[in-house]
Design a protein around this motif. Structure first.
Motif, PDB file in Angstrom:
ATOM      1  N   LEU A  69      -8.662  -7.695   4.529  1.00 13.04           N
ATOM      2  CA  LEU A  69      -8.144  -6.920   3.408  1.00 13.04           C
ATOM      3  C   LEU A  69      -7.145  -5.913   3.965  1.00 13.04           C
ATOM      4  O   LEU A  69      -7.482  -5.099   4.820  1.00 13.04           O
ATOM      5  CB  LEU A  69      -9.286  -6.204   2.685  1.00 13.04           C
ATOM      6  CG  LEU A  69      -9.036  -5.777   1.227  1.00 13.04           C
ATOM      7  CD1 LEU A  69     -10.369  -5.452   0.540  1.00 13.04           C
ATOM      8  CD2 LEU A  69      -8.110  -4.582   1.106  1.00 13.04           C
ATOM      9  N   MET A  70      -5.912  -5.985   3.501  1.00 15.55           N
ATOM     10  CA  MET A  70      -4.865  -5.102   3.999  1.00 15.55           C
ATOM     11  C   MET A  70      -4.160  -4.418   2.834  1.00 15.55           C
ATOM     12  O   MET A  70      -3.861  -5.049   1.826  1.00 15.55           O
ATOM     13  CB  MET A  70      -3.842  -5.879   4.832  1.00 15.55           C
ATOM     14  CG  MET A  70      -2.746  -4.998   5.431  1.00 15.55           C
ATOM     15  SD  MET A  70      -1.549  -5.914   6.442  1.00 15.55           S
ATOM     16  CE  MET A  70      -2.563  -6.334   7.860  1.00 15.55           C
ATOM     17  N   MET A  71      -3.899  -3.115   3.003  1.00 16.88           N
ATOM     18  CA  MET A  71      -3.181  -2.351   1.997  1.00 16.88           C
ATOM     19  C   MET A  71      -1.920  -1.757   2.595  1.00 16.88           C
ATOM     20  O   MET A  71      -1.939  -1.202   3.694  1.00 16.88           O
ATOM     21  CB  MET A  71      -4.047  -1.216   1.438  1.00 16.88           C
ATOM     22  CG  MET A  71      -3.373  -0.453   0.300  1.00 16.88           C
ATOM     23  SD  MET A  71      -4.408   0.850  -0.405  1.00 16.88           S
ATOM     24  CE  MET A  71      -4.270   2.104   0.865  1.00 16.88           C
ATOM     25  N   ASN A  72      -0.830  -1.877   1.882  1.00 21.66           N
ATOM     26  CA  ASN A  72       0.447  -1.291   2.263  1.00 21.66           C
ATOM     27  C   ASN A  72       0.354   0.228   2.091  1.00 21.66           C
ATOM     28  O   ASN A  72       0.019   0.716   1.021  1.00 21.66           O
ATOM     29  CB  ASN A  72       1.548  -1.874   1.360  1.00 21.66           C
ATOM     30  CG  ASN A  72       2.940  -1.393   1.709  1.00 21.66           C
ATOM     31  OD1 ASN A  72       3.144  -0.262   2.139  1.00 21.66           O
ATOM     32  ND2 ASN A  72       3.932  -2.247   1.495  1.00 21.66           N
ATOM     33  N   PHE A 110       4.764  -5.072  -1.592  1.00 25.49           N
ATOM     34  CA  PHE A 110       5.775  -4.268  -0.921  1.00 25.49           C
ATOM     35  C   PHE A 110       5.679  -2.776  -1.226  1.00 25.49           C
ATOM     36  O   PHE A 110       6.357  -1.975  -0.581  1.00 25.49           O
ATOM     37  CB  PHE A 110       7.171  -4.758  -1.301  1.00 25.49           C
ATOM     38  CG  PHE A 110       7.438  -6.195  -0.932  1.00 25.49           C
ATOM     39  CD1 PHE A 110       7.175  -6.651   0.352  1.00 25.49           C
ATOM     40  CD2 PHE A 110       7.940  -7.094  -1.867  1.00 25.49           C
ATOM     41  CE1 PHE A 110       7.413  -7.973   0.696  1.00 25.49           C
ATOM     42  CE2 PHE A 110       8.185  -8.407  -1.529  1.00 25.49           C
ATOM     43  CZ  PHE A 110       7.922  -8.846  -0.247  1.00 25.49           C
ATOM     44  N   GLU A 111       4.869  -2.398  -2.208  1.00 22.42           N
ATOM     45  CA  GLU A 111       4.771  -0.995  -2.590  1.00 22.42           C
ATOM     46  C   GLU A 111       3.517  -0.358  -1.998  1.00 22.42           C
ATOM     47  O   GLU A 111       2.471  -1.010  -1.902  1.00 22.42           O
ATOM     48  CB  GLU A 111       4.742  -0.863  -4.114  1.00 22.42           C
ATOM     49  CG  GLU A 111       5.952  -1.442  -4.823  1.00 22.42           C
ATOM     50  CD  GLU A 111       7.248  -0.776  -4.398  1.00 22.42           C
ATOM     51  OE1 GLU A 111       7.222   0.462  -4.163  1.00 22.42           O
ATOM     52  OE2 GLU A 111       8.276  -1.468  -4.293  1.00 22.42           O
ATOM     53  N   PRO A 112       3.589   0.919  -1.585  1.00 23.19           N
ATOM     54  CA  PRO A 112       2.387   1.600  -1.089  1.00 23.19           C
ATOM     55  C   PRO A 112       1.262   1.526  -2.121  1.00 23.19           C
ATOM     56  O   PRO A 112       1.484   1.738  -3.318  1.00 23.19           O
ATOM     57  CB  PRO A 112       2.863   3.040  -0.892  1.00 23.19           C
ATOM     58  CG  PRO A 112       4.330   2.923  -0.650  1.00 23.19           C
ATOM     59  CD  PRO A 112       4.791   1.781  -1.526  1.00 23.19           C
ATOM     60  N   GLY A 113       0.067   1.191  -1.652  1.00 19.76           N
ATOM     61  CA  GLY A 113      -1.080   1.064  -2.547  1.00 19.76           C
ATOM     62  C   GLY A 113      -1.364  -0.353  -2.981  1.00 19.76           C
ATOM     63  O   GLY A 113      -2.435  -0.635  -3.509  1.00 19.76           O
ATOM     64  N   GLU A 114      -0.419  -1.279  -2.752  1.00 17.63           N
ATOM     65  CA  GLU A 114      -0.669  -2.683  -3.074  1.00 17.63           C
ATOM     66  C   GLU A 114      -1.430  -3.328  -1.921  1.00 17.63           C
ATOM     67  O   GLU A 114      -1.202  -3.012  -0.751  1.00 17.63           O
ATOM     68  CB  GLU A 114       0.641  -3.422  -3.336  1.00 17.63           C
ATOM     69  CG  GLU A 114       1.335  -3.000  -4.614  1.00 17.63           C
ATOM     70  CD  GLU A 114       2.531  -3.875  -4.956  1.00 17.63           C
ATOM     71  OE1 GLU A 114       2.666  -4.238  -6.142  1.00 17.63           O
ATOM     72  OE2 GLU A 114       3.318  -4.190  -4.039  1.00 17.63           O
ATOM     73  N   ALA A 115      -2.342  -4.245  -2.277  1.00 18.91           N
ATOM     74  CA  ALA A 115      -3.217  -4.820  -1.255  1.00 18.91           C
ATOM     75  C   ALA A 115      -3.473  -6.295  -1.526  1.00 18.91           C
ATOM     76  O   ALA A 115      -3.273  -6.790  -2.637  1.00 18.91           O
ATOM     77  CB  ALA A 115      -4.542  -4.064  -1.205  1.00 18.91           C
ATOM     78  N   LYS A 116      -3.929  -6.977  -0.493  1.00 21.73           N
ATOM     79  CA  LYS A 116      -4.346  -8.382  -0.624  1.00 21.73           C
ATOM     80  C   LYS A 116      -5.592  -8.593   0.232  1.00 21.73           C
ATOM     81  O   LYS A 116      -5.871  -7.864   1.193  1.00 21.73           O
ATOM     82  CB  LYS A 116      -3.224  -9.316  -0.196  1.00 21.73           C
ATOM     83  CG  LYS A 116      -2.863  -9.247   1.288  1.00 21.73           C
ATOM     84  CD  LYS A 116      -3.725 -10.127   2.166  1.00 21.73           C
ATOM     85  CE  LYS A 116      -3.663  -9.759   3.632  1.00 21.73           C
ATOM     86  NZ  LYS A 116      -4.584 -10.548   4.462  1.00 21.73           N
ATOM     87  N   ASN A 117      -6.356  -9.631  -0.128  1.00 26.01           N
ATOM     88  CA  ASN A 117      -7.513 -10.024   0.679  1.00 26.01           C
ATOM     89  C   ASN A 117      -7.410 -11.507   0.951  1.00 26.01           C
ATOM     90  O   ASN A 117      -7.275 -12.310   0.022  1.00 26.01           O
ATOM     91  CB  ASN A 117      -8.823  -9.713  -0.043  1.00 26.01           C
ATOM     92  CG  ASN A 117     -10.011  -9.750   0.899  1.00 26.01           C
ATOM     93  OD1 ASN A 117      -9.886  -9.396   2.067  1.00 26.01           O
ATOM     94  ND2 ASN A 117     -11.170 -10.157   0.406  1.00 26.01           N
ATOM     95  N   ALA A 123       0.630 -12.733   5.114  1.00 19.15           N
ATOM     96  CA  ALA A 123       0.018 -12.909   3.794  1.00 19.15           C
ATOM     97  C   ALA A 123       0.360 -11.740   2.876  1.00 19.15           C
ATOM     98  O   ALA A 123       0.617 -11.926   1.681  1.00 19.15           O
ATOM     99  CB  ALA A 123      -1.490 -13.057   3.936  1.00 19.15           C
ATOM    100  N   LEU A 124       0.370 -10.524   3.419  1.00 21.91           N
ATOM    101  CA  LEU A 124       0.760  -9.355   2.629  1.00 21.91           C
ATOM    102  C   LEU A 124       2.196  -9.504   2.149  1.00 21.91           C
ATOM    103  O   LEU A 124       2.506  -9.228   0.979  1.00 21.91           O
ATOM    104  CB  LEU A 124       0.612  -8.079   3.469  1.00 21.91           C
ATOM    105  CG  LEU A 124       0.803  -6.748   2.735  1.00 21.91           C
ATOM    106  CD1 LEU A 124      -0.448  -6.396   1.949  1.00 21.91           C
ATOM    107  CD2 LEU A 124       1.140  -5.629   3.710  1.00 21.91           C
ATOM    108  N   PHE A 125       3.076  -9.956   3.040  1.00 24.11           N
ATOM    109  CA  PHE A 125       4.484 -10.164   2.702  1.00 24.11           C
ATOM    110  C   PHE A 125       4.615 -11.298   1.680  1.00 24.11           C
ATOM    111  O   PHE A 125       5.389 -11.201   0.724  1.00 24.11           O
ATOM    112  CB  PHE A 125       5.268 -10.494   3.977  1.00 24.11           C
ATOM    113  CG  PHE A 125       6.713 -10.112   3.935  1.00 24.11           C
ATOM    114  CD1 PHE A 125       7.121  -8.810   4.178  1.00 24.11           C
ATOM    115  CD2 PHE A 125       7.691 -11.062   3.669  1.00 24.11           C
ATOM    116  CE1 PHE A 125       8.473  -8.456   4.154  1.00 24.11           C
ATOM    117  CE2 PHE A 125       9.038 -10.735   3.649  1.00 24.11           C
ATOM    118  CZ  PHE A 125       9.433  -9.426   3.888  1.00 24.11           C
TER     119      PHE A 125
END
Length: 613
Positions: free
Chosen positions: A319-322, A304-311, A297-299
């Motif tokens: 909830l995951m953050m790159n 793709f950038e550090p600090g970007e996240a999805k729930n 789901a993150l992909f």
């Protein structure tokens, strides 16, 4: 055994316009989830051309000693996978696409759900133990030995019932045939442990087994870095199985590395399918991507950038953050995990994750157990404008991130004679948002990165009421993408990159677009009042399960955003959502007329997949 399922019918859909535009190029995506299996055909423009979905049995073994157990039949999962693929291919042929243009297949799977099987026969030793199963609570306590973080330095994970490794330990303790084979010098080389991705790849690349109770045999035995990072067996820095960790978790059993799958990147050509696996139309199609569902789901959200996240609002919420190439250690109950790796020579990208066991399954509980609603859409329709002091804590299998309290159980508090089913619907939706808020704050406390917006996906995003409340309670914009099937999309994106359909992630980012944005609009006073009530309700859920040899002060981790002085800037903007009036007359009315009730849940809810709340 009790088997619960909503439906066993196949759901099939297609988009003729997308199919016409994709005659030369489709990517197949196997999306194997907690409640169902799907196969989707994704175009080179990132659109869904066709899909098929089948639910599978949710097995809850009965008995006083089996409370919280949750299993799946791995053979049924494989057969449903075959049926979904065949249905999509048949559908494509039905629109005059005689030879399918599939360039590759990607896989995304429910993580931590664990299968053990014999490679000589192909037969499973036992049912798959599902990720939200709680039978390993005592095992986790014993391994932790008073310190749930004792393995976190190497693994990024707390010692809990959530990880695949503790399921391996339970299987070894309780399956006589498995244990006998593992202790036999001639048979131990045939013992296999794997998560669902490994099981599916083994089936896809195998050939028909002649043994009863088996399907295929002789397939390749691999997993990817994202799934491997969820076992308690992986050294996150070295990205390889650690025999010392395996010995600690599985003691007194000896588990050789041959019993664990080889670790591959998330995107590469692992093997090519053969018609001997049981899927005639996919001969020579490469299997080219594997992601755990939340990493997929993150992909798929192109974070793709550090600090970007999805729930993701699915059966649970995630909830995951790159965090990029950096391993961020958590001191606030989060999981440090691998987000993805593109190619074996590619850099390992890490992430911080907060996982909550019950999100959509809370609404399923309202529907299937309490009979408050007949379908999920009624939750928003019936929900009241305010909770009026009623809170629901859906700790049906304990509390996961950031608290990690396996001794907690579900409770409903603050009930008065004026409350009705509309308040229950409201409380269930709010509970999902409150749990997201806790993980949201924990990610900031660990990373010091203040998210400017939260990308969301999953079935829960169909509730505008919940999404608006979510934006209000976390104080940032909540953004929904145009293509909601981000998990399946992530697997397809990975496979497409591996075979050259897309050049790089920059090309993928151009296909991502926004469908809707919810902006925060609740006053700080209202936010504080709601959160205070939630915190009080959570404290009532703690301490219901007493484990063997549990000391009085064995309380696990506890995270409170206020204690950490985590401040989230609130943007006052127009927003909010109304709700229709709810009928107060219902057969279970006596259930409401108490001042407070604690629901010690003796079951794990059958799961509703992230896209089906």
């Amino acid at each position: 055994l009790r088997n619960f399922t909503i439906s066993f019918t196949m759901e099939i859909s297609s988009d003729p316009a997308v199919i016409r535009d994709s005659r030369e190029c489709l990517i197949g995506s196997i999306d194997q989830g907690t409640s169902s299996t799907r196969f989707l055909a994704i175009s080179d423009k990132g659109m869904i051309a066709a899909s098929a979905q089948m639910e599978h049995k949710q097995i809850f073994p009965t008995g006083e000693n089996n409370v919280g157990w949750h299993e799946h039949d791995p053979v049924e999962i494989w057969r449903n996978t075959v049926s979904c693929i065949q249905s999509v291919v048949k559908n494509l042929k039905g629109v005059n696409l005689q030879k399918h243009p599939f360039k590759a297949v990607g896989i995304t799977n429910q993580r931590e759900t664990t299968v053990a099987w014999n490679a000589k026969t192909g037969k499973p030793y036992y049912n798959a133990i599902v990720w939200d199963d709680t039978r390993t609570g005592d095992i986790a306590k014993q391994i932790a030995n008073g310190d749930i973080d004792r393995l976190r330095e190497k693994t990024g994970l707390p010692v809990s019932s959530y990880s695949a490794g503790v399921r391996v330990k339970w299987l070894l303790d309780n399956c006589d045939i498995l244990r006998t084979d593992l202790n036999d010098p001639k048979m131990r080389e045939h013992v296999r442990f794997g998560t669902i991705d490994t099981w599916l790849i083994y089936q896809l690349t195998g050939q028909t087994s002649l043994s009863d109770g088996a399907v295929n045999v002789g397939g390749i035995f691999i997993t990817d870095v994202t799934n491997a990072s969820r076992w308690l067996f992986l050294d996150l820095k070295k990205v390889q199985w650690d025999q010392g960790l395996i010995d600690i978790v599985c003691a007194p059993h000896s588990v050789p590395l041959t019993a664990l799958p080889a670790i591959k990147s998330s995107c590469e050509i692992y093997a090519r399918l053969s018609s001997s696996c049981g899927i005639d139309d996919f001969d020579n199609v490469p299997v080219a991507a594997v992601f755990g569902d939340q990493q997929a789901a993150l992909f798929g959200q192109c974070a793709f950038e550090p600090g970007e996240a999805k729930n993701t609002y699915g059966t649970g919420l995630f909830l995951m953050m790159n965090t990029g190439k950096k391993i961020v250690k958590s001191s606030h109950g989060l999981l440090t995990t691998i987000a993805y790796q593109i190619g074996m020579d590619g850099e390992i990208i890490y992430g911080l994750e907060g996982c909550v066991s019950h999100s959509g399954s809370t609404l399923q509980w309202l529907r299937d157990q309490l009979k408050i609603i007949s379908n999920y859409s009624e939750t928003g329709t019936l929900a009241t404008d305010h909770n009026d002091g009623l809170y629901l804590v859906p700790a049906f299998s304990g509390l996961f991130c950031p608290r990690w309290r396996s001794d907690a159980r579900g409770c409903v508090v603050g009930i008065t004679a004026t409350h009705h089913r509309g308040h229950f619907c409201r409380a269930a939706l709010e509970a999902i948002a409150y749990q997201t808020k806790e993980v949201f704050d924990a990610i900031y406390a660990d990373s010091k990165v203040k998210l400017k917006a939260l990308k969301v996906d999953g079935g829960g995003t169909n509730s505008s009421l919940m999404m608006q409340f979510q934006a209000d309670i976390i104080g940032v914009n909540v953004v929904k993408p145009s293509v909601q099937e981000t998990t399946a999309l992530g697997a397809a994106f990975g496979a497409g990159i591996a075979v050259g359909v897309w050049k790089d992630i920059q090309e993928l980012k151009k296909m991502w677009s926004v469908a809707k944005t919810w902006k925060p609009g609740m006053s700080q006073e209202s936010i504080d009042k709601n959160l205070h009530g939630w915190q009080k309700a959570v404290t009532r859920s703690l301490g219901w399960i007493e484990y063997k040899n549990q000391s009085d002060d064995d309380s696990g981790e506890f995270f409170d955003a206020k204690e950490e002085n985590v401040e989230i800037e609130i943007v006052n903007d127009s927003g909010g959502a109304g709700a229709a009036d709810a009928s107060k007359d219902f057969p279970w009315a006596t259930f409401l007329f108490t001042s407070a009730i604690t629901l010690t849940a003796g079951f794990i809810m059958g799961s509703c997949r992230q896209r089906k709340l």
